[in-house]
Motif scaffolding. Structure first.
Motif, short mmCIF file in Angstrom:
data_model
loop_
_atom_site.label_atom_id
_atom_site.label_comp_id
_atom_site.label_asym_id
_atom_site.label_seq_id
_atom_site.Cartn_x
_atom_site.Cartn_y
_atom_site.Cartn_z
N ILE A 105 -18.33 -22.93 49.55
CA ILE A 105 -19.06 -21.83 48.90
C ILE A 105 -20.53 -22.17 48.79
O ILE A 105 -21.41 -21.33 49.06
CB ILE A 105 -18.45 -21.54 47.51
CG1 ILE A 105 -17.04 -20.97 47.66
CG2 ILE A 105 -19.33 -20.59 46.71
CD1 ILE A 105 -16.30 -20.79 46.35
N GLU A 181 -19.11 -18.02 41.62
CA GLU A 181 -17.99 -18.03 42.57
C GLU A 181 -17.06 -19.22 42.32
O GLU A 181 -15.84 -19.10 42.48
CB GLU A 181 -18.50 -18.05 44.00
CG GLU A 181 -19.17 -16.75 44.43
CD GLU A 181 -18.21 -15.56 44.40
OE1 GLU A 181 -17.01 -15.74 44.72
OE2 GLU A 181 -18.66 -14.47 44.04
N ARG A 184 -14.77 -18.19 39.55
CA ARG A 184 -13.76 -17.24 40.00
C ARG A 184 -12.67 -17.93 40.82
O ARG A 184 -11.49 -17.63 40.67
CB ARG A 184 -14.41 -16.14 40.85
CG ARG A 184 -15.17 -15.10 40.02
CD ARG A 184 -15.80 -14.06 40.92
NE ARG A 184 -16.42 -13.01 40.14
CZ ARG A 184 -15.81 -11.91 39.72
NH1 ARG A 184 -14.53 -11.73 40.01
NH2 ARG A 184 -16.45 -11.00 39.02
N ARG A 185 -13.07 -18.85 41.67
CA ARG A 185 -12.09 -19.54 42.50
C ARG A 185 -11.17 -20.42 41.67
O ARG A 185 -10.00 -20.62 42.04
CB ARG A 185 -12.77 -20.36 43.58
CG ARG A 185 -11.80 -21.10 44.49
CD ARG A 185 -12.36 -21.39 45.85
NE ARG A 185 -12.44 -20.21 46.69
CZ ARG A 185 -12.80 -20.24 47.98
NH1 ARG A 185 -13.12 -21.39 48.55
NH2 ARG A 185 -12.86 -19.13 48.69
N ARG A 358 -19.92 -8.68 41.98
CA ARG A 358 -20.25 -9.87 41.20
C ARG A 358 -21.60 -9.70 40.51
O ARG A 358 -22.46 -8.96 40.98
CB ARG A 358 -20.32 -11.10 42.10
CG ARG A 358 -19.21 -11.24 43.11
CD ARG A 358 -17.90 -11.60 42.46
NE ARG A 358 -17.07 -12.39 43.35
CZ ARG A 358 -15.87 -12.04 43.75
NH1 ARG A 358 -15.33 -10.90 43.35
NH2 ARG A 358 -15.16 -12.83 44.54
#
Length: 376
Positions: A105, A181, A184-185, A358
């Motif tokens: 990411i 991110e 979220r992951r 997002r």
């Protein structure tokens, strides 16, 4: 590459105690899905800045001593493309991850297009990672020394890679984008696959078959699944999809016909030929009114205004992605663009409420998207 193998409960408990004092850890998993029918967590690699450990879950089935470490947000865990690792850790070990830094990411936010670990490590650290064991069978025991070296190398460089990528993100003002991110992951969990009854229809090329051919494909697919399950081998190692499709389109009539099918050797024809022909015959015997058929596609009324908004958003996305040097699909996935086109937000607050959008996307390109949709 130096490493320590953890293959007893006592060694695992000692490792957990050691890891609690570390500020960050590189972590990776190896699974057996490429070679085996039953995928499973087959190795867990952990690296600090100075040491590497290989945890053997076949020797130590209870990995719970590591749970507090992996779920402690004060200890940063560095993965590369953590998605499947998180799923398999959840399924097989009952553990989640907190404090994630995902180098894939991070690299995507830096504008990288080739996101494999080897490519990123070579570009940012100047180190060439080995590749020869990428498709190894990690469920085999004992693991070869080469496999162990490869596995340890996968995590050994993650702390240094994290340092380089984090510094670059901070310089570009994008670290908080990546952190959103990462968080979220962290929520990724194992989900059971859908019912496999119609799995044969997902084989690429199945749509070209007539209903009778679909019936044969269904029987051949079920036969292959049964053999793969019994032998614990990946299905393609039993027989490839191309062979199933060829026999569904032009059913073999005898053992003599089988070696002409792609992927069926004389030996395989001798070992499995009668079972294959029996599956073909079962498909031929299905009554006409019971043949599998493709469901009719759902029809949607066209909305020209919504389509125009989507096209305007897609053009804006391409332009904005170029400006940010980001992959357009990474910046805003197509599905999210479609949601925005449907919602037709007029303000930043409304845009932020669209499903899938997002916070970092609103900050990065929100105004540009609003301008596009209000013109579209």
């Amino acid at each position: 590459m130096d490493y320590t193998t953890i293959d007893t409960p006592e060694a695992l408990r000692e490792l957990a105690q050691t890891l609690r004092a570390e500020p960050l850890l590189g972590v990776d998993t190896e699974a057996a899905g490429y070679h085996r029918y039953f995928d499973r967590l087959s190795l867990l690699q952990v690296s600090s800045r100075t040491q590497n450990w290989l945890v053997d879950p076949f020797a130590v089935e209870d990995l719970s001593p590591l749970k507090d470490v992996l779920e402690d947000p004060s200890i940063e865990k560095i993965f590369h493309d953590a998605d499947y690792d998180l799923r398999i850790l959840d399924r097989d070990a009952g553990m989640g991850i907190s404090g994630l830094f995902d180098t894939q990411i991070a690299a995507a936010f830096l504008g990288e297009r080739a996101l494999g670990l080897g490519t990123i490590v070579e570009k940012h650290l100047g180190i060439k990672l080995p590749k020869e064991f990428q498709r190894a069978d990690w469920a085999e025991r004992p693991l070869s020394e080469g496999m162990k070296q490869y596995a340890a190398t996968d995590t050994a460089h993650l702390p240094d890679l994290r340092d380089r990528l984090k510094a670059a993100l901070e310089q570009m003002g994008r670290l908080h984008w990546a952190q959103e991110e990462f968080l979220r992951r962290e929520g990724t969990r194992w989900t059971e696959p859908e019912d496999g009854k119609e799995a044969f229809m997902r084989i690429k090329g199945a749509r070209d078959l007539a209903p009778r051919g679909l019936a044969i494909l269904r029987e051949l697919h079920a036969w292959r699944e049964g053999v793969a399950r019994e032998r614990d081998q990946a299905t393609f190692r039993i027989l490839g999809n191309q062979a199933l499709l060829e026999m569904s389109a032009a059913p073999p009539g005898s053992m003599r016909d089988l070696p002409s099918v792609t992927g069926i050797s004389e030996g395989l024809a001798q070992r499995r030929g009668r079972d294959i022909l029996a599956a073909v015959q079962r498909g031929l015997d299905v009554p006409e009114d019971q043949l599998p058929r493709w469901p009719r596609g759902q029809r949607f009324e066209r909305d020209p205004e919504q389509e125009a908004r989507f096209e305007a958003l897609r053009d804006a996305r391409t332009r904005l992605a170029d400006q940010l040097n980001l992959d357009a699909g990474f910046l805003i996935p197509r599905a999210t663009l479609e949601e925005i086109a449907r919602a037709q937000p007029r303000t930043i607050d409304e845009l932020a409420q669209v499903p899938g959008v997002r916070t970092w996307q609103v900050e990065a390109v929100g105004q540009g998207l609003l301008k596009a949709i209000n013109r579209g």
